[in-house]
Design a protein around this motif. Structure first.
Motif, PDB file in Angstrom:
ATOM      1  N   MET A 218     -31.857 -33.001  13.175  1.00 29.55           N
ATOM      2  CA  MET A 218     -31.029 -31.994  12.512  1.00 29.55           C
ATOM      3  C   MET A 218     -30.815 -30.783  13.413  1.00 29.55           C
ATOM      4  N   THR A 219     -29.612 -30.229  13.340  1.00 27.19           N
ATOM      5  CA  THR A 219     -29.336 -28.992  14.062  1.00 27.19           C
ATOM      6  C   THR A 219     -29.983 -27.825  13.313  1.00 27.19           C
ATOM      7  N   GLU A 220     -30.103 -26.703  13.991  1.00 27.26           N
ATOM      8  CA  GLU A 220     -30.641 -25.517  13.316  1.00 27.26           C
ATOM      9  C   GLU A 220     -29.768 -25.141  12.127  1.00 27.26           C
ATOM     10  N   ARG A 221     -28.489 -25.288  12.270  1.00 25.96           N
ATOM     11  CA  ARG A 221     -27.564 -24.953  11.169  1.00 25.96           C
ATOM     12  C   ARG A 221     -27.813 -25.863   9.965  1.00 25.96           C
ATOM     13  N   GLN A 222     -28.024 -27.149  10.200  1.00 23.42           N
ATOM     14  CA  GLN A 222     -28.326 -28.064   9.103  1.00 23.42           C
ATOM     15  C   GLN A 222     -29.641 -27.685   8.433  1.00 23.42           C
ATOM     16  N   ILE A 223     -30.627 -27.359   9.233  1.00 21.06           N
ATOM     17  CA  ILE A 223     -31.934 -26.968   8.681  1.00 21.06           C
ATOM     18  C   ILE A 223     -31.796 -25.724   7.821  1.00 21.06           C
ATOM     19  N   GLU A 224     -31.105 -24.708   8.333  1.00 16.49           N
ATOM     20  CA  GLU A 224     -31.011 -23.452   7.593  1.00 16.49           C
ATOM     21  C   GLU A 224     -30.190 -23.579   6.312  1.00 16.49           C
ATOM     22  N   LEU A 225     -29.266 -24.509   6.258  1.00 24.55           N
ATOM     23  CA  LEU A 225     -28.467 -24.686   5.046  1.00 24.55           C
ATOM     24  C   LEU A 225     -29.062 -25.714   4.090  1.00 24.55           C
ATOM     25  N   ASP A 226     -29.575 -26.818   4.618  1.00 23.30           N
ATOM     26  CA  ASP A 226     -30.017 -27.921   3.764  1.00 23.30           C
ATOM     27  C   ASP A 226     -31.443 -27.771   3.239  1.00 23.30           C
ATOM     28  N   PHE A 227     -32.368 -27.361   4.097  1.00 23.29           N
ATOM     29  CA  PHE A 227     -33.771 -27.367   3.680  1.00 23.29           C
ATOM     30  C   PHE A 227     -34.102 -26.358   2.579  1.00 23.29           C
TER      31      PHE A 227
ATOM     32  N   ILE B 259     -40.369 -29.640   5.860  1.00 23.04           N
ATOM     33  CA  ILE B 259     -39.490 -28.486   5.668  1.00 23.04           C
ATOM     34  C   ILE B 259     -40.162 -27.228   6.217  1.00 23.04           C
ATOM     35  N   ALA B 260     -41.426 -27.019   5.860  1.00 29.46           N
ATOM     36  CA  ALA B 260     -42.143 -25.836   6.346  1.00 29.46           C
ATOM     37  C   ALA B 260     -42.216 -25.839   7.870  1.00 29.46           C
ATOM     38  N   SER B 261     -42.518 -26.986   8.445  1.00 31.35           N
ATOM     39  CA  SER B 261     -42.640 -27.090   9.898  1.00 31.35           C
ATOM     40  C   SER B 261     -41.314 -26.789  10.596  1.00 31.35           C
ATOM     41  N   CYS B 262     -40.231 -27.363  10.117  1.00 28.86           N
ATOM     42  CA  CYS B 262     -38.915 -27.132  10.727  1.00 28.86           C
ATOM     43  C   CYS B 262     -38.486 -25.673  10.595  1.00 28.86           C
ATOM     44  N   CYS B 263     -38.797 -25.064   9.475  1.00 34.86           N
ATOM     45  CA  CYS B 263     -38.381 -23.680   9.235  1.00 34.86           C
ATOM     46  C   CYS B 263     -39.252 -22.670   9.964  1.00 34.86           C
ATOM     47  N   GLN B 264     -40.379 -23.111  10.502  1.00 31.22           N
ATOM     48  CA  GLN B 264     -41.252 -22.212  11.265  1.00 31.22           C
ATOM     49  C   GLN B 264     -40.938 -22.214  12.758  1.00 31.22           C
ATOM     50  N   LYS B 265     -39.931 -22.974  13.157  1.00 34.63           N
ATOM     51  CA  LYS B 265     -39.533 -22.959  14.562  1.00 34.63           C
ATOM     52  C   LYS B 265     -39.123 -21.535  14.940  1.00 34.63           C
ATOM     53  N   PRO B 266     -39.249 -21.160  16.216  1.00 29.93           N
ATOM     54  CA  PRO B 266     -38.945 -19.783  16.631  1.00 29.93           C
ATOM     55  C   PRO B 266     -37.579 -19.301  16.140  1.00 29.93           C
ATOM     56  N   ASN B 267     -37.578 -18.139  15.536  1.00 31.94           N
ATOM     57  CA  ASN B 267     -36.378 -17.440  15.047  1.00 31.94           C
ATOM     58  C   ASN B 267     -35.646 -18.135  13.900  1.00 31.94           C
ATOM     59  N   MET B 268     -36.169 -19.243  13.392  1.00 27.85           N
ATOM     60  CA  MET B 268     -35.460 -19.952  12.326  1.00 27.85           C
ATOM     61  C   MET B 268     -35.376 -19.104  11.051  1.00 27.85           C
ATOM     62  N   LEU B 269     -36.449 -18.443  10.671  1.00 23.29           N
ATOM     63  CA  LEU B 269     -36.413 -17.649   9.443  1.00 23.29           C
ATOM     64  C   LEU B 269     -35.404 -16.511   9.545  1.00 23.29           C
ATOM     65  N   ARG B 270     -35.222 -15.965  10.736  1.00 23.43           N
ATOM     66  CA  ARG B 270     -34.238 -14.889  10.925  1.00 23.43           C
ATOM     67  C   ARG B 270     -32.814 -15.399  10.751  1.00 23.43           C
ATOM     68  N   LYS B 271     -32.603 -16.681  10.985  1.00 26.44           N
ATOM     69  CA  LYS B 271     -31.263 -17.262  10.889  1.00 26.44           C
ATOM     70  C   LYS B 271     -30.869 -17.626   9.457  1.00 26.44           C
ATOM     71  N   LEU B 272     -31.851 -17.713   8.566  1.00 27.88           N
ATOM     72  CA  LEU B 272     -31.546 -18.079   7.183  1.00 27.88           C
ATOM     73  C   LEU B 272     -30.694 -17.008   6.517  1.00 27.88           C
TER      74      LEU B 272
END
Length: 131
Positions: A33-42, A63-76
């Motif tokens: 999954m791309t970061e965009r898919q993760i931030e929208l779907d998860f 889901i928790a693991s993917c969302c903890q990738k660097p800067n992912m939470l800032r992109k949500l």
């Protein structure tokens, strides 16, 4: 959505058969999954599982693991952050996710514009949560 399927299918078929299949599909798809898919779907998936009280530990961990990738939470977007915060606080309160919950809370505090009411209302979905 999932709640519509839950209303149509017998509970045993929904929880025993359908949910594990859907969860395993998402787990297998996650590394691609791309970061965009993760931030929208998860956030939507986590919120749906929490709202329906579905406990599929491997998916919740993924889901928790993917969302903890660097800067992912800032992109949500705000709803995604609220939905994950609500899901991992009310739906999946396990100690195992305490570090992820802390990361979510830090991002909520960093933004400074998200209230507890917004977090609670996120379970209504991205279209209804701010109305």
């Amino acid at each position: 959505g999932l709640s519509d399927l839950r209303n149509v299918l017998p509970t045993s078929v929904f929880e025993r058969d359908l949910i594990p299949i859907l969860a395993e599909m998402l787990i297998k798809k996650a590394p691609k999954m791309t970061e965009r898919q993760i931030e929208l779907d998860f956030p939507q998936v986590a919120c749906a599982f929490a709202k329906l009280q579905l406990q599929h530990r491997p998916l919740i961990q993924t889901i928790a693991s993917c969302c903890q990738k660097p800067n992912m939470l800032r992109k949500l977007n705000d709803w995604g952050l609220c939905a994950l915060t609500w899901s991992y606080t009310d739906g999946f309160p396990d100690a195992e996710f305490s570090e992820f919950r802390a990361s979510l809370r830090l991002e909520v505090a960093r933004r400074g514009t998200i209230s507890e009411e917004m977090i609670s209302r996120s379970q209504l979905g991205p279209d209804e949560w701010q109305t």
